[in-house]
Motif scaffolding. Structure first.
Motif, mmCIF file in Angstrom:
data_model
loop_
_atom_site.group_PDB
_atom_site.id
_atom_site.type_symbol
_atom_site.label_atom_id
_atom_site.label_comp_id
_atom_site.label_asym_id
_atom_site.label_seq_id
_atom_site.Cartn_x
_atom_site.Cartn_y
_atom_site.Cartn_z
ATOM 1 N N ALA A 119 83.074 -33.044 31.409
ATOM 2 C CA ALA A 119 82.915 -31.607 31.648
ATOM 3 C C ALA A 119 83.844 -31.180 32.776
ATOM 4 C CB ALA A 119 81.478 -31.267 32.005
ATOM 5 N N SER A 120 84.662 -30.170 32.537
ATOM 6 C CA SER A 120 85.635 -29.716 33.526
ATOM 7 C C SER A 120 84.967 -28.910 34.633
ATOM 8 C CB SER A 120 86.700 -28.845 32.856
ATOM 9 O OG SER A 120 87.451 -29.574 31.927
ATOM 10 N N GLU A 121 85.528 -29.016 35.835
ATOM 11 C CA GLU A 121 85.050 -28.206 36.955
ATOM 12 C C GLU A 121 85.178 -26.722 36.628
ATOM 13 O OE1 GLU A 121 88.596 -27.373 39.983
ATOM 14 O OE2 GLU A 121 88.132 -29.511 39.879
ATOM 15 N N ASN A 122 84.198 -25.958 37.089
ATOM 16 C CA ASN A 122 84.193 -24.506 36.880
ATOM 17 C C ASN A 122 84.264 -24.124 35.399
ATOM 18 O OD1 ASN A 122 83.884 -23.261 39.438
ATOM 19 N ND2 ASN A 122 86.006 -23.703 39.964
ATOM 20 N N GLY A 123 83.759 -24.989 34.538
ATOM 21 C CA GLY A 123 83.714 -24.693 33.114
ATOM 22 C C GLY A 123 82.282 -24.516 32.648
ATOM 23 N N MET A 124 82.116 -23.902 31.486
ATOM 24 C CA MET A 124 80.771 -23.591 31.004
ATOM 25 C C MET A 124 79.966 -24.854 30.711
ATOM 26 S SD MET A 124 80.402 -20.345 31.229
ATOM 27 C CE MET A 124 79.322 -19.500 30.073
ATOM 28 N N ALA A 125 80.617 -25.932 30.276
ATOM 29 C CA ALA A 125 79.864 -27.175 30.037
ATOM 30 C C ALA A 125 79.277 -27.693 31.346
ATOM 31 C CB ALA A 125 80.777 -28.220 29.395
ATOM 32 N N GLY A 142 87.155 -26.103 26.871
ATOM 33 C CA GLY A 142 86.480 -24.827 27.059
ATOM 34 C C GLY A 142 87.396 -23.782 27.656
ATOM 35 N N ALA A 143 86.994 -22.538 27.515
ATOM 36 C CA ALA A 143 87.761 -21.427 28.073
ATOM 37 C C ALA A 143 87.547 -21.339 29.581
ATOM 38 C CB ALA A 143 87.327 -20.120 27.414
ATOM 39 N N VAL A 144 88.488 -20.679 30.255
ATOM 40 C CA VAL A 144 88.276 -20.305 31.654
ATOM 41 C C VAL A 144 87.246 -19.180 31.654
ATOM 42 C CG1 VAL A 144 89.338 -19.374 33.741
ATOM 43 C CG2 VAL A 144 90.629 -20.948 32.272
ATOM 44 N N PRO A 145 86.075 -19.393 32.261
ATOM 45 C CA PRO A 145 85.026 -18.371 32.123
ATOM 46 C C PRO A 145 85.324 -17.115 32.925
ATOM 47 C CG PRO A 145 84.123 -20.518 32.783
ATOM 48 C CD PRO A 145 85.602 -20.576 32.975
#
Length: 240
Positions: free
Chosen positions: A25-31, A90-93
């Motif tokens: 899960a990427s930092e600052n990502g929705m996951a 994931g997208a950049v939220p």
């Protein structure tokens, strides 16, 4: 802190730094944010602004490290940034999307990132998104006291905190920064570098009823130090 929001939301549970990232899960990502919510943690995130004044959840000034795109985030419009992808796909939220995910239930720390001293556009963009969730447990925070000063003047009831680090700063610089920041920002809480603890300054602020959160707690030793000298942690414990 009369007339300000209750600060108990800051100490009730630990905050996952940039979400509970790692393990794919990427930092600052929705996951990462969904993982933090599932674990019962609060969320700490970073916010920057697009060229057309949309608040996006992103740490770096430049897009390269996290998306592979070249150039500053501030040089792209919101629609362009919606097409960027984090390493986990994931997208950049947008901040508005994260607020909807939290649904007024999960405590959220929004660190507003700025370059230089022009802060009104990003502060106003964040405030506009927060206005859609007036009763949500959300605090804004920043290294730059002018960001917090904007909220003092424009949104005085918004819970706000000064992010502080004393690393590589001489005594006079630390004293001057503190005096100016406390006068400008009138913070409801401090977010303090774990490397600075214990600190006479934070001990004094705690004695005045100002909660101290500590970042970034990554090890059991950090956690033990924060337990002695702070009121809650912003952490990356258990990261894969």
């Amino acid at each position: 802190m009369s007339g300000r929001p209750d600060t108990d939301v800051l100490t009730a549970r630990p905050f996952a730094h940039r979400g509970l990232h790692g393990n794919g899960a990427s930092e600052n990502g929705m996951a990462a944010f969904r993982a933090a919510i599932a674990a019962g943690h609060g969320i700490e995130c970073d916010v920057r602004i697009s060229r057309d004044s949309v608040a996006f959840v992103f740490h770096d000034d430049d897009l390269g490290r996290m998306t592979g795109r070249a150039g500053p985030i501030a040089d792209q419009d919101g629609a362009q940034l919606d097409g960027a992808r984090l390493p986990d796909g994931g997208a950049v939220p947008r901040l508005s999307d994260l607020l909807a995910l939290c649904d007024g239930m999960t405590p959220l720390l929004v660190e507003i990132k700025t370059n230089g001293w022009r802060v009104a556009k990003i502060a106003a963009a964040v405030a506009q998104d927060l206005d859609a969730w007036p009763n949500a447990p959300v605090a804004v925070m920043a290294f730059n006291p002018l960001v917090l000063r904007w909220f003092v003047l424009q949104r005085p009831r918004q819970l706000r905190g000064w992010v502080v680090s004393q690393q590589n700063k001489g005594l006079m610089r630390r004293w001057a920064e503190r005096a100016l920041a406390l006068w400008l920002a009138k913070p409801d809480f401090l977010a303090c570098d774990i490397r600075d603890l214990p600190s006479p300054f934070t001990a004094r602020m705690r004695s005045r009823g100002v909660p101290v959160l500590s970042w970034t707690v990554r090890t059991p030793d950090d956690q033990a130090r924060a337990a002695r000298h702070a009121d809650q942690i912003i952490h990356e414990l258990g990261r894969g």
